[in-house]
Design a protein around this motif. Structure first.
Motif, PDB file in Angstrom:
ATOM      1  N   GLN A 262       0.388  58.727  21.748  1.00 42.32           N
ATOM      2  CA  GLN A 262      -0.019  58.170  23.024  1.00 42.32           C
ATOM      3  C   GLN A 262       0.337  56.682  23.061  1.00 42.32           C
ATOM      4  O   GLN A 262       0.095  55.957  22.085  1.00 42.32           O
ATOM      5  N   PRO A 263       0.947  56.207  24.151  1.00 42.01           N
ATOM      6  CA  PRO A 263       1.328  54.798  24.218  1.00 42.01           C
ATOM      7  C   PRO A 263       0.098  53.891  24.252  1.00 42.01           C
ATOM      8  O   PRO A 263      -0.996  54.327  24.610  1.00 42.01           O
ATOM      9  N   PRO A 264       0.265  52.637  23.895  1.00 41.18           N
ATOM     10  CA  PRO A 264      -0.864  51.700  23.902  1.00 41.18           C
ATOM     11  C   PRO A 264      -1.207  51.275  25.330  1.00 41.18           C
ATOM     12  O   PRO A 264      -0.541  51.657  26.289  1.00 41.18           O
ATOM     13  N   THR A 265      -2.251  50.473  25.450  1.00 36.76           N
ATOM     14  CA  THR A 265      -2.615  49.840  26.715  1.00 36.76           C
ATOM     15  C   THR A 265      -2.672  48.338  26.488  1.00 36.76           C
ATOM     16  O   THR A 265      -2.994  47.870  25.393  1.00 36.76           O
ATOM     17  N   VAL A 266      -2.366  47.585  27.548  1.00 40.34           N
ATOM     18  CA  VAL A 266      -2.339  46.126  27.423  1.00 40.34           C
ATOM     19  C   VAL A 266      -2.650  45.493  28.764  1.00 40.34           C
ATOM     20  O   VAL A 266      -2.282  46.030  29.817  1.00 40.34           O
ATOM     21  N   SER A 267      -3.353  44.371  28.735  1.00 41.51           N
ATOM     22  CA  SER A 267      -3.648  43.612  29.954  1.00 41.51           C
ATOM     23  C   SER A 267      -3.703  42.133  29.633  1.00 41.51           C
ATOM     24  O   SER A 267      -4.142  41.739  28.538  1.00 41.51           O
ATOM     25  N   LEU A 268      -3.227  41.318  30.545  1.00 42.28           N
ATOM     26  CA  LEU A 268      -3.322  39.872  30.403  1.00 42.28           C
ATOM     27  C   LEU A 268      -4.727  39.425  30.775  1.00 42.28           C
ATOM     28  O   LEU A 268      -5.244  39.799  31.831  1.00 42.28           O
ATOM     29  N   THR A 269      -5.335  38.639  29.928  1.00 38.84           N
ATOM     30  CA  THR A 269      -6.675  38.109  30.218  1.00 38.84           C
ATOM     31  C   THR A 269      -6.628  36.653  30.652  1.00 38.84           C
ATOM     32  O   THR A 269      -7.579  36.151  31.246  1.00 38.84           O
ATOM     33  N   SER A 270      -5.511  35.976  30.358  1.00 36.10           N
ATOM     34  CA  SER A 270      -5.353  34.580  30.749  1.00 36.10           C
ATOM     35  C   SER A 270      -3.858  34.246  30.753  1.00 36.10           C
ATOM     36  O   SER A 270      -3.126  34.719  29.881  1.00 36.10           O
ATOM     37  N   PRO A 271      -3.391  33.497  31.745  1.00 36.32           N
ATOM     38  CA  PRO A 271      -4.115  32.919  32.884  1.00 36.32           C
ATOM     39  C   PRO A 271      -4.423  33.967  33.942  1.00 36.32           C
ATOM     40  O   PRO A 271      -3.892  35.068  33.896  1.00 36.32           O
ATOM     41  N   SER A 272      -5.248  33.604  34.895  1.00 36.64           N
ATOM     42  CA  SER A 272      -5.595  34.511  35.978  1.00 36.64           C
ATOM     43  C   SER A 272      -4.512  34.482  37.046  1.00 36.64           C
ATOM     44  O   SER A 272      -3.755  33.509  37.167  1.00 36.64           O
ATOM     45  N   ASN A 273      -4.430  35.557  37.799  1.00 39.90           N
ATOM     46  CA  ASN A 273      -3.433  35.641  38.863  1.00 39.90           C
ATOM     47  C   ASN A 273      -3.673  34.550  39.897  1.00 39.90           C
ATOM     48  O   ASN A 273      -4.791  34.349  40.368  1.00 39.90           O
ATOM     49  N   GLY A 274      -2.621  33.807  40.244  1.00 38.94           N
ATOM     50  CA  GLY A 274      -2.720  32.732  41.226  1.00 38.94           C
ATOM     51  C   GLY A 274      -3.101  31.388  40.636  1.00 38.94           C
ATOM     52  O   GLY A 274      -3.244  30.407  41.383  1.00 38.94           O
ATOM     53  N   ALA A 275      -3.252  31.314  39.327  1.00 37.69           N
ATOM     54  CA  ALA A 275      -3.634  30.048  38.689  1.00 37.69           C
ATOM     55  C   ALA A 275      -2.558  28.991  38.899  1.00 37.69           C
ATOM     56  O   ALA A 275      -1.370  29.296  38.981  1.00 37.69           O
ATOM     57  N   SER A 276      -3.003  27.733  38.994  1.00 41.97           N
ATOM     58  CA  SER A 276      -2.084  26.620  39.224  1.00 41.97           C
ATOM     59  C   SER A 276      -2.210  25.605  38.089  1.00 41.97           C
ATOM     60  O   SER A 276      -3.319  25.348  37.587  1.00 41.97           O
ATOM     61  N   PHE A 277      -1.081  25.043  37.674  1.00 45.15           N
ATOM     62  CA  PHE A 277      -1.041  24.067  36.590  1.00 45.15           C
ATOM     63  C   PHE A 277      -0.194  22.878  37.026  1.00 45.15           C
ATOM     64  O   PHE A 277       0.513  22.936  38.045  1.00 45.15           O
ATOM     65  N   SER A 278      -0.259  21.822  36.234  1.00 39.05           N
ATOM     66  CA  SER A 278       0.537  20.634  36.503  1.00 39.05           C
ATOM     67  C   SER A 278       1.744  20.594  35.575  1.00 39.05           C
ATOM     68  O   SER A 278       1.696  21.130  34.454  1.00 39.05           O
ATOM     69  N   SER A 279       2.814  19.984  36.036  1.00 39.46           N
ATOM     70  CA  SER A 279       4.033  19.914  35.237  1.00 39.46           C
ATOM     71  C   SER A 279       3.735  19.262  33.889  1.00 39.46           C
ATOM     72  O   SER A 279       2.990  18.289  33.792  1.00 39.46           O
TER      73      SER A 279
END
Length: 793
Positions: free
Chosen positions: A99-116
């Motif tokens: 059975q294939p694995p499962t994976v999810s991104l926990t960080s950053p959140s969708n729509g997050a904004s950062f500075s250059s």
């Protein structure tokens, strides 16, 4: 379009229902036997399998019927699909199924904004129900950023430049099965704009040689070069920092100019002639004029067509004379430069046609909604033409059929249960035409297979069709041949020069019909996917059998709407197989016609059609076809990507990232089923097409040139281990792009993107990683395109 007198009115595999039922029973009974799964690997979604390959999945053993990837064996093991079910593993014990694995991104959140300049930590959760996680890889788009082999899984992405990014994670288990996370979108913006003074910095200029980390000024900002080869490209429209379509591939934004160049206002510029939507005749001389102004002084105005440099003028009034312009659709822009900055005008679209009239089809709208009207009742109900919704632009009458089974002489008579007389039907046709609608007679359908395989058959076909068209006053002909009507015989291996009698003589008969009418005659086609896109993988029998017809009649054909339904999984240009009813399927199948594609066993690629020649055919309701119904929301996702270049997060990536603004529209089977389903199709899609506005289209342009890269084109060694060489010739000076894509359709390398002179060239590709498998190459020289496969060991 299907003509069965059933609610589910299709048989996509051209066999009787009885044959299919018998096959399924035999097929299912075979599954009762136990299978030896010892040593057979578990199926992996990322693995490419060839015909004959064996895998295990969910306790069963499967064998691949042909090339396949990412097609679940359990889901795709029906008759004529990718896999054959060989039975339960040792009595259903499951063998070594993984059975294939499962994976999810926990960080950053969708729509997050950062500075250059920020350091961004990417974190993921991953697990495997029947084994262990060996590693998690982190990606920005198709680019691998890094990996982590121990939990908690994370990677720190340092000093991130300004831009918008798509982040994902990929987990691998101890059997090398993998899974991808959902994509997370983030943005990185300027950290306050304090780029500092731009005094002394050079103004960016396309084609100038720039070094790693060199800074330049452009459009009031300071930029730093990241990829010298692209920074120095002459393709300013693509890589000009801050303005080019792909500038973030080459540059990073440092910030706003705090002084010097930063105090300068960018010039303004607009094209004053020709006007948007202008049409010209082949060979015309077109003067492009522009107004430009600046707070200091305009140094020059450059003129471009479809992104290609035409010329410039350094004194007002600014203009350029473009001579002997060939047939096609063109997007004109002007770029005004001062000593430090530049500005690009809004685009102006023009068309150049063979006779200035806009070609066949007369006054067809630029955006089309096409529907089929039933001359029979198959459970959807019937309606008279006078009562058809005004939302349709073209009404196809279904169907003209052969007078005898598999004959060549055609007949059409209005159903007397709908119309009391022939004259009443004629009056309704005229009624629609007076409303500005086009009414076409469609030939064939599922029950109307024809056989035009001799010169006598061609004559009988053409004379009978001309009689039908004249009798009822139809505006044109729709070719909806299915079943055995068109088929490739042994030894037929070049769509440009067909030898199969059914194809040769049908083309002859159709051409006679077309030649009998003037420029207002409308010609459309409605093939099934196997007959067109199916030629990519197989050119035999029905697979690819429409391609010679399309190619022969391409200059008379107004548009084609391939039936995106009753279809098995079909390969796209990225080598991936897509299933009907999905936005990915519609985008992938449409772009094959918009880009052109290799045809199995043929010496050249099938050439791209014009944007205005391509539409999509869809069922109006779940009951209208055996499969392929797509909700309006998902159709609009596909159209937003195809027409506007707005991604929806699917697996298929457009070769033309900006989309195809002149894409023609939609067809449905059928008007009757649309009424039956509460007008869902016509109401939703009419509103969508109207919201696009009118786009100038050049219809019935002259010959679409075939791709001719001569015998000089070759890829070697193929398969390769460390590097592959691509050799090709340029026949005339023009912009040349050579790109490599992976099987997910993501670009992994750009090997050439510049104007090359006539001559022979060789480019060597050294992949950045050691991933083995199939890659797809795309070489475009001028307006000609060739796609090819490269295999890495």
């Amino acid at each position: 379009m299907k003509h069965f007198y059933l609610t589910k009115n299709v048989n996509p595999n051209y066999y009787s229902w009885l044959t299919v039922v018998m096959f399924v029973l035999i097929f299912q009974s075979a599954q009762a036997f136990d299978a030896d799964c010892g040593g057979v690997p578990a199926w992996s979604s990322s693995q490419v399998y060839l015909g004959g390959s064996e895998v295990t999945y969910n306790g069963y053993k499967y064998q691949a019927n042909y090339w396949t990837q990412n097609n679940n064996p359990e889901q795709y093991s029906d008759p004529y699909e990718h896999w054959t079910n060989l039975g339960a593993c040792d009595g259903g014990g499951g063998g070594n199924t993984n059975q294939p694995p499962t994976v999810s991104l926990t960080s950053p959140s969708n729509g997050a904004s950062f500075s250059s300049g920020d350091n961004i930590t990417l974190s993921a959760n991953a697990s495997d129900s029947d084994g262990s996680i060996t590693k998690v890889e982190f990606y920005q788009g198709a680019t691998k950023l890094g990996e982590d082999s121990s939990s908690p899984y994370s990677f720190t992405w340092n000093n991130v430049a300004v831009g918008s990014y798509s982040i994902s994670a990929k987990a691998f288990d101890n059997d090398n099965a993998s899974a991808n996370s959902s994509i997370v979108s983030i943005s990185v913006t300027s950290s306050g704009g304090g780029g500092g003074s731009c005094d002394g910095l050079p103004q960016y200029s396309a084609g100038t040689s720039y070094t790693q980390n060199q800074e330049v000024a452009n459009v009031g900002n300071k930029y730093q070069c990241n990829v010298p080869g692209w920074c120095s490209s002459s393709a300013g429209w693509a890589y000009a920092p801050g303005t080019g379509q792909h500038w973030q591939d080459a540059w990073s934004l440092v910030g706003e100019c705090g002084g010097g160049n930063g105090g300068n206002e960018a010039p303004s510029v607009s094209i004053t002639g020709p006007s948007n939507g202008s049409s010209y005749i082949d060979g015309a001389t077109i003067t492009i004029a522009a107004n430009a102004s600046d707070d200091v002084a305009v140094t020059k105005v450059e003129f471009y067509s479809n992104g290609s440099y035409l010329g410039e003028d350094s004194s007002s009034p600014y203009s350029f004379t473009w001579s002997n312009v060939g047939i096609g659709s063109y997007t004109l822009t002007a770029v005004a430069d001062d000593a430090e900055t530049s500005t690009t005008s809004n685009p102006v679209n023009i068309s150049v046609t063979s006779d200035g009239s806009g070609g066949g089809g007369g006054d067809l709208p630029d955006r089309l909604l096409v529907g089929y009207w039933h001359n029979f009742d198959n459970g959807s109900g019937v309606v008279k033409l006078r009562d058809v919704s005004a939302k349709w632009d073209v009404i196809n009458i279904a169907f003209a059929e052969p007078t005898t089974v598999h004959g060549s002489s055609m007949t059409f008579t209005p159903d007397n249960s709908i119309y009391s007389s022939t004259q009443e039907f004629k009056n309704d046709v005229a009624y629609l035409q007076n409303q500005g609608k086009k009414v076409l007679i469609s030939i064939g359908g599922a029950n109307g297979a024809i056989d035009v395989s001799s010169s006598g058959d061609a004559s009988a076909f053409s004379s009978s069709m001309i009689n039908i068209i004249n009798t009822y006053g139809f505006d044109g002909m729709d070719i909806d041949l299915e079943g055995s009507s068109l088929s490739l015989g042994a030894g037929d291996s070049d769509f440009r020069n067909p030898v199969s009698a059914k194809i040769v003589y049908f083309i002859q008969g159709a051409q006679t019909v077309i030649n009998n009418y003037g420029n207002d005659f409308v010609l459309s086609m409605a093939p099934e996917t196997a007959f067109v896109q199916g030629g990519y993988s197989t050119y035999a029998g029905i697979y690819g059998a429409y391609l010679p017809v399309i190619y022969a009649l391409r200059n008379q054909m107004d548009y084609i709407h391939v039936q995106h339904y009753n279809s098995g999984c079909m390969l796209g240009l990225d080598g991936m197989c897509y299933s009907q009813s999905t936005a990915d399927f519609h985008v992938a199948m449409a772009e094959m016609l918009l880009q052109g594609f290799p045809v199995a066993g043929n010496p050249v690629d099938f050439p791209a059609l014009r944007q205005d020649q391509v539409a999509i055919g869809l069922p109006a309701s779940p009951s209208a076809a055996g499969g392929g119904y797509t909700t309006p929301a998902n159709v609009h996702k596909a159209l937003d990507y195809l027409i506007k270049g707005i991604p929806f997060g699917g697996n298929y990536s457009l070769r033309s990232s900006s989309g195809y603004s002149n894409f023609r529209g939609l067809m449905t089977w059928s008007i009757n089923w649309d009424i039956n389903y509460g007008y869902e199709f016509s109401n939703n899609h009419r509103a969508y097409l109207d919201a696009l506005g009118s786009a100038p289209l050049a219809r019935k342009a002259a010959d679409i040139n075939t791709v001719d890269f001569t015998e000089d084109f070759k890829v070697y060694p193929n398969p390769f281990e460390n590097s592959a060489k691509i050799a090709f010739s340029v026949m005339e000076e023009g912009r040349t792009k050579l790109e490599i894509y992976n099987t997910l359709g993501r670009k992994v390398a750009t090997l050439k993107d510049e104007v090359l002179s006539k001559g022979s060239y060789m480019v060597e590709w050294f992949p950045k990683d050691n991933t083995s498998g199939i890659y797809l190459g795309r070489l475009s020289v001028g307006g000609e395109v060739k796609t090819f496969k490269i295999y890495k060991k």
